[in-house]
Enzyme design. Structure first.
Site, PDB file in Angstrom:
ATOM      1  N   LYS A 124      11.452 -10.211   4.660  1.00  0.00           N
ATOM      2  CA  LYS A 124      10.456  -9.451   5.425  1.00  0.00           C
ATOM      3  C   LYS A 124      10.705  -9.521   6.931  1.00  0.00           C
ATOM      4  CE  LYS A 124       6.792  -8.805   2.097  1.00  0.00           C
ATOM      5  NZ  LYS A 124       5.366  -8.804   1.766  1.00  0.00           N
ATOM      6  N   LYS A 184      13.332  -6.031  -6.470  1.00  0.00           N
ATOM      7  CA  LYS A 184      12.033  -6.063  -7.151  1.00  0.00           C
ATOM      8  C   LYS A 184      11.157  -4.905  -6.665  1.00  0.00           C
ATOM      9  CE  LYS A 184       8.395  -8.529  -4.739  1.00  0.00           C
ATOM     10  NZ  LYS A 184       7.323  -7.561  -4.891  1.00  0.00           N
ATOM     11  N   LYS A 226       5.210  -3.094  -3.068  1.00  0.00           N
ATOM     12  CA  LYS A 226       4.289  -2.153  -2.444  1.00  0.00           C
ATOM     13  C   LYS A 226       4.830  -1.691  -1.098  1.00  0.00           C
ATOM     14  CE  LYS A 226       0.466  -4.906  -3.287  1.00  0.00           C
ATOM     15  NZ  LYS A 226       0.478  -5.748  -2.106  1.00  0.00           N
TER      16      LYS A 226
HETATM   17  P1  ATP Z   1       4.375  -6.455  -0.693  1.00  0.00           P
HETATM   18  O1  ATP Z   1       5.609  -5.615  -0.691  1.00  0.00           O
HETATM   19  O2  ATP Z   1       3.322  -5.971   0.262  1.00  0.00           O
HETATM   20  O3  ATP Z   1       4.649  -7.933  -0.593  1.00  0.00           O
HETATM   21  P2  ATP Z   1       4.070  -6.785  -3.545  1.00  0.00           P
HETATM   22  O4  ATP Z   1       4.338  -5.637  -4.444  1.00  0.00           O
HETATM   23  O5  ATP Z   1       5.087  -7.862  -3.476  1.00  0.00           O
HETATM   24  O6  ATP Z   1       3.710  -6.182  -2.124  1.00  0.00           O
HETATM   25  P3  ATP Z   1       1.895  -8.721  -3.505  1.00  0.00           P
HETATM   26  O7  ATP Z   1       0.528  -8.346  -3.064  1.00  0.00           O
HETATM   27  O8  ATP Z   1       2.766  -9.455  -2.550  1.00  0.00           O
HETATM   28  O9  ATP Z   1       2.645  -7.378  -3.975  1.00  0.00           O
HETATM   29  O10 ATP Z   1       1.828  -9.555  -4.855  1.00  0.00           O
HETATM   30  C1  ATP Z   1       0.725  -9.463  -5.753  1.00  0.00           C
HETATM   31  C2  ATP Z   1       1.094 -10.048  -7.091  1.00  0.00           C
HETATM   32  O11 ATP Z   1       2.001  -9.171  -7.778  1.00  0.00           O
HETATM   33  C3  ATP Z   1       1.813 -11.403  -7.024  1.00  0.00           C
HETATM   34  O12 ATP Z   1       1.356 -12.198  -8.090  1.00  0.00           O
HETATM   35  C4  ATP Z   1       3.266 -11.051  -7.232  1.00  0.00           C
HETATM   36  O13 ATP Z   1       4.009 -12.110  -7.797  1.00  0.00           O
HETATM   37  C5  ATP Z   1       3.146  -9.888  -8.204  1.00  0.00           C
HETATM   38  N1  ATP Z   1       4.305  -8.991  -8.107  1.00  0.00           N
HETATM   39  C6  ATP Z   1       4.699  -8.332  -7.002  1.00  0.00           C
HETATM   40  N2  ATP Z   1       5.773  -7.572  -7.259  1.00  0.00           N
HETATM   41  C7  ATP Z   1       6.079  -7.774  -8.576  1.00  0.00           C
HETATM   42  C8  ATP Z   1       7.090  -7.271  -9.432  1.00  0.00           C
HETATM   43  N3  ATP Z   1       8.008  -6.406  -8.996  1.00  0.00           N
HETATM   44  N4  ATP Z   1       7.105  -7.692 -10.724  1.00  0.00           N
HETATM   45  C9  ATP Z   1       6.169  -8.563 -11.183  1.00  0.00           C
HETATM   46  N5  ATP Z   1       5.191  -9.080 -10.419  1.00  0.00           N
HETATM   47  C10 ATP Z   1       5.129  -8.680  -9.122  1.00  0.00           C
HETATM   48 MG    MG Z   2       4.821  -9.507  -2.115  1.00  0.00          MG
END
Ligand code: ATP
Ligand code: MG
Length: 329
Positions: free
Chosen positions: A112, A193, A196
């Site tokens: 990040k 992965k 968001k």
């Molecule tokens: P950002 O890019 O803003 O970090 P993110 O998609 O990683 O968004 P988070 O809010 O950081 O989402 O994570 C929320 C939950 O979703 C956490 O428990 C994280 O482990 C899970 N998670 C995030 N991305 C994945 C993925 N690709 N597969 C499975 N679990 C995920």
């Molecule tokens: Mg995340």
């Protein structure tokens, strides 16, 4: 007394099927076995710049999605991190026992911060705040996706260090990953992965994507040069599509193999799209119903914060006592 569960989601971007399969779906499943707290972690969101009006709206959107996914607010607390000031308070106390080197090693920090022109200190401190979120409630179980395993390990290291410096204070939290869907990969790039914060319209299926848009994204997903599913030689794109199907459908491995072996990629994608859109339909309907009820969501968030604040405050008092900080007692 039931053991406590804590987990959270950042109110940034659009919640996607990775968040659902890695976290939310699991929360819904285990919520009644534990005393559960599910948090919209807005203080984590501002580790990178968020437009204030958008952030405010996102917080309620995410809360509505927790409810739509099946979190029962009569049983589980749904709350916003910044509405319980103890999160930030404990984060400071834990910051003071955390070596900077531990934080600089974090994979998410490296990824990040590389994307930012100036790196805010919050991005480095992120895992300490996350440790505070969990330790504040003496949570025994933290159901998350695989990408958070490293931060969870750090939370345990911080707890251990605190306990050894100041005496037994924190419960050691245990990571709980789903067996399938713990790491959903990007549809456009199965080496990364699903996130968001990633850009690109074909990257993620959002939980609120209409069926036709969702199908289009899945039909365009990156596969490999094979024509059909071969469980021995398949690449990461095909493996990702299969695990998305399996996690939503809850099919056992042998049924997956029997059904999909030899299937052409076009047909595989159609079936994955069908499975995802059928599974999300009830969630999307409930989401619309929740938004149509004025004041309901705000009431749930207020009640959630009121329920958990005393737990959080008593941990902060205990930590202050242990550290020799000034307390009223
Ligand atoms: P950002 O890019 O803003 O970090 P993110 O998609 O990683 O968004 P988070 O809010 O950081 O989402 O994570 C929320 C939950 O979703 C956490 O428990 C994280 O482990 C899970 N998670 C995030 N991305 C994945 C993925 N690709 N597969 C499975 N679990 C995920
Ligand atoms: Mg995340």
């Amino acid at each position: 007394m039931k053991a406590r569960v804590f987990s959270g989601v950042q109110p940034t971007g659009n919640l996607h099927i990775g968040n659902y399969l890695g976290a939310l779906k699991n929360w819904v499943k285990i919520q009644f076995d534990f005393e559960s707290i599910f948090c919209i972690v807005d203080l984590h969101a501002v580790t990178v710049y968020q437009t204030p009006s958008e952030l405010r709206a996102k917080i309620e959107e995410i809360a509505a999605l927790f409810l739509a996914a099946g979190i029962d607010p009569k049983h589980s607390a749904i709350m916003v991190q910044s509405s319980v000031p103890a999160h930030a308070e404990l984060a400071w106390m834990l910051t003071c026992v955390t070596p900077v080197g531990w934080l600089e090693r974090m994979t998410q920090y490296k990824a990040k911060s590389a994307a930012q022109e100036t790196v805010g200190d919050g991005l480095l401190q992120y895992p300490v705040l996350m440790a505070a979120d969990i330790l504040l409630y003496q949570a025994a179980i933290v159901p998350v996706g695989d990408d958070q395993s490293q931060h969870l390990e750090l939370a345990r290291d911080i707890a251990q260090r605190f306990n050894s410096l100041y005496g037994e204070t924190f419960v050691m939290p245990e990571t709980r990953l789903p067996t399938v869907g713990a790491r959903v990969m990007g549809l456009d790039d199965p080496e990364k992965k699903m996130s968001k914060s990633a850009t690109g319209s074909g990257h993620a299926v959002a939980l609120l994507d209409p069926p036709d848009q969702l199908k289009k994204k899945i039909m365009r997903a990156t596969t490999d040069s094979n024509p059909a599913v071969d469980f021995e030689t398949m690449g990461p794109g095909v493996a990702n599509l299969l695990s998305i199907f399996q996690a939503f459908g809850e099919w056992p491995d042998d049924r997956m193999k029997a059904h999909f072996s030899g299937m052409r990629y076009g047909d595989l994608k159609k079936q994955v799209a069908e499975m995802v859109s059928e599974s999300l339909k009830p969630l999307q309907e409930r989401y619309r119903q929740i938004l149509a009820e004025p004041g309901y969501l705000q009431g749930v968030l207020r009640a959630g914060a009121e329920l958990v604040a005393p737990i959080a405050n008593s941990t902060v008092e205990l930590v202050k006592e242990r550290m020799g900080l000034y307390t009223a007692r």
